[in-house]
Design a protein around this motif. Structure first.
Motif, PDB file in Angstrom:
ATOM      1  N   VAL A 166     -35.266  64.052  75.414  1.00  0.00           N
ATOM      2  CA  VAL A 166     -34.434  64.776  76.378  1.00  0.00           C
ATOM      3  C   VAL A 166     -32.981  64.775  75.931  1.00  0.00           C
ATOM      4  CG1 VAL A 166     -33.589  64.785  78.742  1.00  0.00           C
ATOM      5  CG2 VAL A 166     -36.003  64.362  78.300  1.00  0.00           C
ATOM      6  N   GLN A 196     -32.564  67.366  73.410  1.00  0.00           N
ATOM      7  CA  GLN A 196     -32.602  68.704  74.003  1.00  0.00           C
ATOM      8  C   GLN A 196     -31.288  69.031  74.694  1.00  0.00           C
ATOM      9  OE1 GLN A 196     -36.276  69.942  75.772  1.00  0.00           O
ATOM     10  NE2 GLN A 196     -35.255  70.927  77.507  1.00  0.00           N
ATOM     11  N   ALA A 225     -38.890  68.063  81.784  1.00  0.00           N
ATOM     12  CA  ALA A 225     -38.694  66.693  81.308  1.00  0.00           C
ATOM     13  C   ALA A 225     -39.478  65.699  82.157  1.00  0.00           C
ATOM     14  CB  ALA A 225     -37.206  66.355  81.318  1.00  0.00           C
ATOM     15  N   LEU A 233     -40.738  69.344  74.414  1.00  0.00           N
ATOM     16  CA  LEU A 233     -40.614  67.891  74.345  1.00  0.00           C
ATOM     17  C   LEU A 233     -41.841  67.269  73.699  1.00  0.00           C
ATOM     18  CD1 LEU A 233     -39.007  67.173  77.814  1.00  0.00           C
ATOM     19  CD2 LEU A 233     -37.915  66.924  75.597  1.00  0.00           C
ATOM     20  N   TRP A 270     -34.667  60.049  87.098  1.00  0.00           N
ATOM     21  CA  TRP A 270     -33.551  60.488  86.265  1.00  0.00           C
ATOM     22  C   TRP A 270     -32.280  59.788  86.717  1.00  0.00           C
ATOM     23  CZ3 TRP A 270     -32.889  62.582  81.762  1.00  0.00           C
ATOM     24  CH2 TRP A 270     -31.662  63.145  81.414  1.00  0.00           C
TER      25      TRP A 270
END
Length: 558
Positions: free
Chosen positions: A216, A219, A271, A10, A192
């Motif tokens: 993210v 990904q 993350a 990241l 999240w």
């Protein structure tokens, strides 16, 4: 050997600046800690409090000699392998509420992940610990996140009250982790939300969170091939049948776009740590005149533990990957040049699946049977006594409430019947009444391993929210009956495999030592407060300061 390193990937995707990327591009392994210097005596400029969800003392003991990254650095500090979430309700919300408040759940008000408030205005009387149930149209599954149920201040709040220039930041995989560690006065709070990091309604999303969400999302949009198994994990890879599911050999392969699989994998912690690193850099935390604080809730270990158990290839890969991600995270912090103090612990522990216990010299481990369904028991009692309604609310391995509409005579009759039926079940350890718990003296600063079950229950009990009965199951009874779905294992018991967690403190220059005796997670706040010379009245908290000076000095008396 290829282990997932999501934080590094990241960063490479542009979440952080090039100055933060340099130490990770230059080498495969995280930067080694600097050579020991004189023990620090001035306050650190940044406090980094990390909670690894479901990181039990048993997991720590199993892998501590295998760590080469971030955990290895922390092992070069003050190690307390027998930290305790000393209370009985060993769930995520109560555990996180103790870490930075210095208070047990009876004082924080967070006595469980959920409780029943039969006086609530809405139809759904089940209350989630981090929701605002007064929001019209909300329920315990679809809610507005709030800090309204936390009754005490966090360390960050106390720091900001003492000096408004203090920045308080909280980032986590779960909303309840972010809220309970951040508290009521935060500068940035993110968790999240299912497809990206979110916060309270109306909060402006800073550029670093936008970058994190974009990185993210990119990904997740790519498929994740199966991770290679190092020799350590190969030895733990064995298929175990749990009902219709097979676990124990997973390697976290993931289809493109599968957010659920992403959350239940080592990628998830990477993350969270990447966003935390980005906020530290963008906000220049620790570079002002006062001490700042950031709390980080790494949730993937909990999701892996629930989904696959605490052994097998899945947990092995999770532990090794988290070790690397923590190493990458610390390397970013090193690059800032900030003097930072780390504490890492867990909100609770956990136990492995009963089926694997059965072949690992623990044949008495079992799953909760269908005869312990509180709804069914309540219906049977209601029919016998001629009482309409639910009669009982809640569940075993925790709190049970009587229907608020019962008369005093009906409550007494229901209580007698419920105690008799539950006590007769071979999977139930005991049944405590509200009166028994409240009559128990609150434990003092004694070894939490020696506490009675009633003392553990008392440390969890909030008279405004706790139930009328508390029902602990016997040791090694997994409160997940067959057939299983996505959850095969759990926690939440009164027993030490759920209560005991590591507590690790590290700061550059400190002399390492290990203290094996029992301490509590509520000791973290006064320990950190002493380092920054922040007075905390003893009567307001339950914890005590732990001396982090390995020599004749005392970090609690500077």
């Amino acid at each position: 050997m290829r282990l997932v390193r999501p934080l590094a990937s990241l960063i490479a995707a542009g979440l952080l600046s090039s100055t933060a990327m340099a130490p990770l591009r230059a080498q495969e392994a995280p930067a080694a800690p600097a050579a020991p210097a004189a023990a620090p005596t001035t306050p650190p400029k940044l406090i980094v409090a990390i909670s690894v969800d479901q990181f039990s003392a048993n997991l720590f003991a199993e892998y501590r000699n295998r760590f080469t990254g971030g955990f290895a650095r922390l092992l070069d500090g003050a190690v307390f392998p027998s930290g305790y979430q000393s209370h009985a309700a060993t769930e995520t919300c109560p555990g996180h509420s103790t870490i930075l408040t210095g208070s047990r759940p009876y004082r924080t008000g967070i006595m469980a992940n959920d409780w029943y408030d039969q006086k609530a205005a809405r139809a759904d009387k089940k209350i989630y610990c981090a929701e605002d149930e007064t929001v019209p149209g909300s329920n315990s599954d679809d809610y507005t996140v709030s800090d309204r149920h936390l009754k005490v201040p966090t360390l960050g709040e106390r720091m900001k009250n003492a000096n408004p220039a203090t920045r308080v930041v909280s980032v986590a995989g779960k909303d309840r982790a972010a809220v309970m560690m951040g508290g009521h006065k935060v500068d940035e709070l993110w968790w999240w939300g299912g497809k990206g990091f979110v916060s309270y309604a109306g909060r402006t999303m800073p550029a670093v969170v936008q970058r994190a969400n974009a990185a993210v999302a990119a990904q997740i949009a790519r498929a994740q091939p199966a991770l290679e198994l190092p020799a350590l994990c190969q030895a733990r890879s064995q298929p175990i049948q749990v009902g219709t599911r097979t676990v124990g050999t997973g390697r976290f392969e993931r289809a493109a776009g599968d957010t659920n699989a992403f959350r239940r994998s080592p990628e998830f912690d990477g993350a969270v740590l990447a966003l935390a690193a980005g906020l530290i850099q963008d906000m220049k935390l620790g570079q002002g005149e006062t001490t700042d604080i950031i709390s980080v809730g790494a949730s993937a270990t909990d999701y892996v533990g629930h989904g696959f158990g605490t052994e097998g290839s899945e947990m092995c890969l999770q532990m090794l990957s988290l070790d690397r991600s923590l190493g990458d995270f610390f390397a970013v912090l090193d690059a800032t040049g900030v003097d930072y103090q780390v504490v890492l612990t867990a909100d609770h522990g956990g136990q492995d699946i009963a089926e694997r216990h059965a072949i690992h010299a623990m044949p008495d481990a079992t799953r909760q049977g269908g005869t312990l369904d509180v709804k069914v028991i309540g219906q049977e009692i209601g029919r016998k006594l001629g009482i309409a309604g639910p009669v009982l609310l809640g569940g075993v391995n925790g709190d049970i409430w009587y229907d608020i509409k019962l008369t005093a005579a009906q409550r007494a009759a229901v209580e007698r019947e419920a105690i008799a039926r539950l006590s007769a079940n071979p999977q139930v350890e005991t049944v405590f009444t509200r009166a028994q718990v409240l009559a128990t003296r609150m434990p003092g600063h004694t070894d939490p391993q020696t506490w009675s079950l009633l003392e553990r229950a008392r440390a969890s009990f909030d008279p405004e929210r706790s139930g009328d009965l508390l029902v602990p199951l016997k040791p090694r009874v997994t409160p997940v009956p067959l057939p299983v779905g996505s959850t095969v294992a759990s926690h939440g018991s009164f027993w030490d495999y759920d209560r005991r967690v590591p507590m690790l403190f590290w700061r550059k220059g400190m002399t390492p030592f290990e203290q094996p005796l029992g301490v509590e997670t509520v000791d973290i706040l006064p320990t950190l407060a002493a380092l920054i010379h922040l007075p905390v009245p003893a009567g307001e908290i339950d914890g005590r300061c732990l001396d982090l000076d390995a020599g004749p000095g005392d970090s609690c008396r500077r």
